[in-house]
Each structure stands twice: as structure tokens, then as C-alpha cells.
Motif scaffolding. Structure first.
Motif, short mmCIF file in Angstrom:
data_model
loop_
_atom_site.label_atom_id
_atom_site.label_comp_id
_atom_site.label_asym_id
_atom_site.label_seq_id
_atom_site.Cartn_x
_atom_site.Cartn_y
_atom_site.Cartn_z
N LYS A 268 -1.65 3.04 -2.39
CA LYS A 268 -1.22 3.23 -3.78
C LYS A 268 -2.23 4.05 -4.57
O LYS A 268 -1.87 4.94 -5.34
N SER A 289 -2.27 -1.64 -10.66
CA SER A 289 -0.84 -1.37 -10.52
C SER A 289 -0.04 -2.65 -10.76
O SER A 289 -0.22 -3.63 -10.04
N SER A 295 4.70 -5.33 -4.20
CA SER A 295 4.60 -4.50 -2.99
C SER A 295 3.95 -5.26 -1.85
O SER A 295 4.39 -5.19 -0.70
#
Length: 305
Positions: A268, A289, A295
Motif C-alpha cells: 500500500k 490508510s 485489507s
């Protein structure tokens, strides 16, 4: 002749002592979890998704790593930092000399002692985590990108070797993948630490690359963003991405997929850095994030990293 003392239930309650011991142990684990959550949040999220049997010892190892990793951030005085690292080095010596009576009254060292004994963790890995930080403290900078890779191997990859030991994995392919993933994550950590290093007036980017693109240390400390700086960051990020791709191509035992979940955060960051055209000073790169927990959970369900 053996004298049996009569114990009054008012003062002696075996169940109460067992509960107290369990409570104390739980408190130490919670302390370790708090350390990881505060100073190593992305790895904390990934560790929470480990199987129950792996979670607690993994948190202890990561707490130990977090404690020694943040020594340099706690002080600008190298002598003070060296003394603090020496404390951890001495604690490791006591642990592996099996001198439980002299182990420091610190929740992390107390729990690390139990984990090392239970899972027979190699002494060289634990000591390497401390010595590599001490070595960087003396060197103060990285000469080349290869030096960054070596540092990443000795710090981040070593954590994965320890996690593999805890999981009982003895597999050359798993070790190979752990080495590449650790290097990828370690290189990304260097990129992400540029702001912190600037605060301490140190440059963590490899000197050979800065010289190649004619960038001064002062330019790095000022946070100067230009084409040459972005070329430096591109080369470093490309090396990290190469290691990440190599790690993911290696077939490893199924249990390793959960141990290597931090690869998601590495991926990421590299994607976000690319979208920012390799401007490592972009403030948005310092923000976490909001989608990372989801995720990680999704990849855990798929049992992929």
C-alpha cells in the motif's frame, strides 16, 4: 522428618494464587500489546489476525523490537541511546544464561524470557536485533542501498525468522521469502522515517545515491523536492518492490501466509508513493490508510499476503 504446616484458608487460597498469576501474565501481555499498538501500529494490526496460539508470543517479540527500535527516537544524545541499548543487550544475556532471578522487572523482558524458553528461540536472532541498532548508532548513516538491505535483513527479516520459529516452521523457502519480505519492509521503513530522521538532523537515505544525483544532505534535511530527489526515492522504492515481488512468488507453507501479512501495508505504501510521483516529503504519506484493517482482514480470509 517432614513437618506439614497447617494452612488457614483465610491466608492461603491456591485458586486465588493461580488467578493472581494468570492476571499478572495477562497484564504483561497487555503491556506488550500496548507497546506494539503505540509504536508499530501496522504490524500490530497484522499480529491481531494471527492464530490465537501465535498471537501472544508474536506480540512479545514485536514489543521487544519496538522498544529497541525507538531508542534513537527517545533521545538526541548518542551516549544515552547507547546506554539504553546496552540495557536490552544485558537483559538478553541474562535471559539466555537462564538466570531468571536477575531478569529486569520489565514486562517485555519478563515475557520475552518465557517466549524464548518455550519456543527455543535462537539467541543470535534476538542479539542481532539489538546489535544492528547499536551498529547504526555508531555509523550514523548508510553508505549504499546494499547497506540498507543488510540493515533490513538484520532487523525486519530477523523478526520474521523468529515468528517462523514460534510457528514451528523449518523450511528453506519460508526463510527465503522472509528475507525478501523483511528487506522490502525495512527499505520502506527507511523511506517512511525520512521525516523523523530530519527532526534528529540525520540523513537516512544512502549516501551513494545522493552523490549520484548530486543531492546534498542539507537538501534532504530541508525536505527539498525536485526531480533528482525523486530519482533517488524511485531507485530505493524500486528495490523494495523487487524484494516484495520475489517474496510473493515463493511458495511457502500455508501458515506463513498469516505471518507475512504485513506485506499488505508495504504494498500500500509503495503504491501510494508511486501515485505521489515519488515525492517522499508529501505529508499524506505519513497518514495511515483507513482501509488497511479491512485489507488485512480480507487477505487473511483468503490466506494470502
Amino acid at each position: 522428618m517432614i513437618l506439614r504446616l497447617k494452612c488457614s484458608s483465610k491466608f492461603y487460597n491456591p485458586r486465588r494464587l493461580l488467578n493472581h498469576k494468570a492476571s499478572s501474565n495477562e497484564s504483561s501481555i497487555n503491556y506488550c500489546a500496548t507497546i506494539v499498538r503505540q509504536y508499530d501500529y501496522e504490524n500490530y494490526l497484522a499480529t491481531l489476525l494471527l492464530s490465537k496460539t501465535l498471537r501472544s508470543p508474536a506480540l512479545v517479540v514485536r514489543a521487544f523490537n519496538a522498544e529497541i527500535a525507538r531508542v534513537q527516537d527517545q533521545t538526541t544524545d548518542p551516549n544515552t541511546a547507547a546506554l539504553r541499548l546496552q540495557f536490552w543487550q544485558d537483559a538478553v544475556g541474562v535471559i539466555f544464561n537462564q538466570n531468571s532471578a536477575n531478569i529486569p522487572a520489565n514486562p517485555v523482558t519478563q515475557e520475552l524470557n518465557k517466549v524464548c524458553a518455550t519456543y527455543k528461540l535462537p539467541r543470535r536472532y534476538i542479539e542481532r536485533l539489538v546489535s544492528s541498532r547499536a551498529g547504526l548508532l555508531k555509523a550514523k548513516y548508510f553508505k549504499s542501498l546494499e547497506d540498507v538491505e543488510t540493515y533490513a535483513e538484520n532487523t525486519v527479516s530477523t523478526i520474521y525468522y523468529l515468528l517462523l520459529c514460534i510457528a514451528g516452521v523449518t523450511n528453506v523457502h519460508a526463510d527465503h521469502a522472509a528475507s525478501h519480505l523483511g528487506k522490502a519492509q525495512g527499505i520502506v521503513n527507511i523511506l517512511r522515517s525520512v521525516h523523523v530522521s530530519n527532526y534528529h538532523k540525520t540523513v537516512c537515505l544512502p549516501m551513494e545515491l545522493l552523490m549520484k544525483y548530486k543531492i546534498s544532505q542539507q537538501a534532504v534535511l530541508r525536505g527539498s523536492d525536485d526531480e533528482n530527489m525523486r530519482n533517488v526515492i524511485f531507485e530505493i522504492a524500486s528495490r523494495a518492490n523487487s524484494h516484495l515481488e520475489k517474496a510473493r512468488k515463493i511458495e511457502v507453507p500455508t501458515i506463513c501466509n498469516q505471518l507475512f501479512l504485513p506485506a499488505i501495508a508495504v504494498d500500500k505504501y509503495l503504491n501510494k508513493l508511486q501515485k505521489k510521483n515519488f515525492n517522499v516529503f508529501d505529508k499524506s504519506l505519513q497518514l495511515g490508510s483507513p482501509m488497511l484493517p479491512l485489507s488485512l482482514y480480507y487477505r487473511r480470509l483468503l490466506n494470502k499476503y
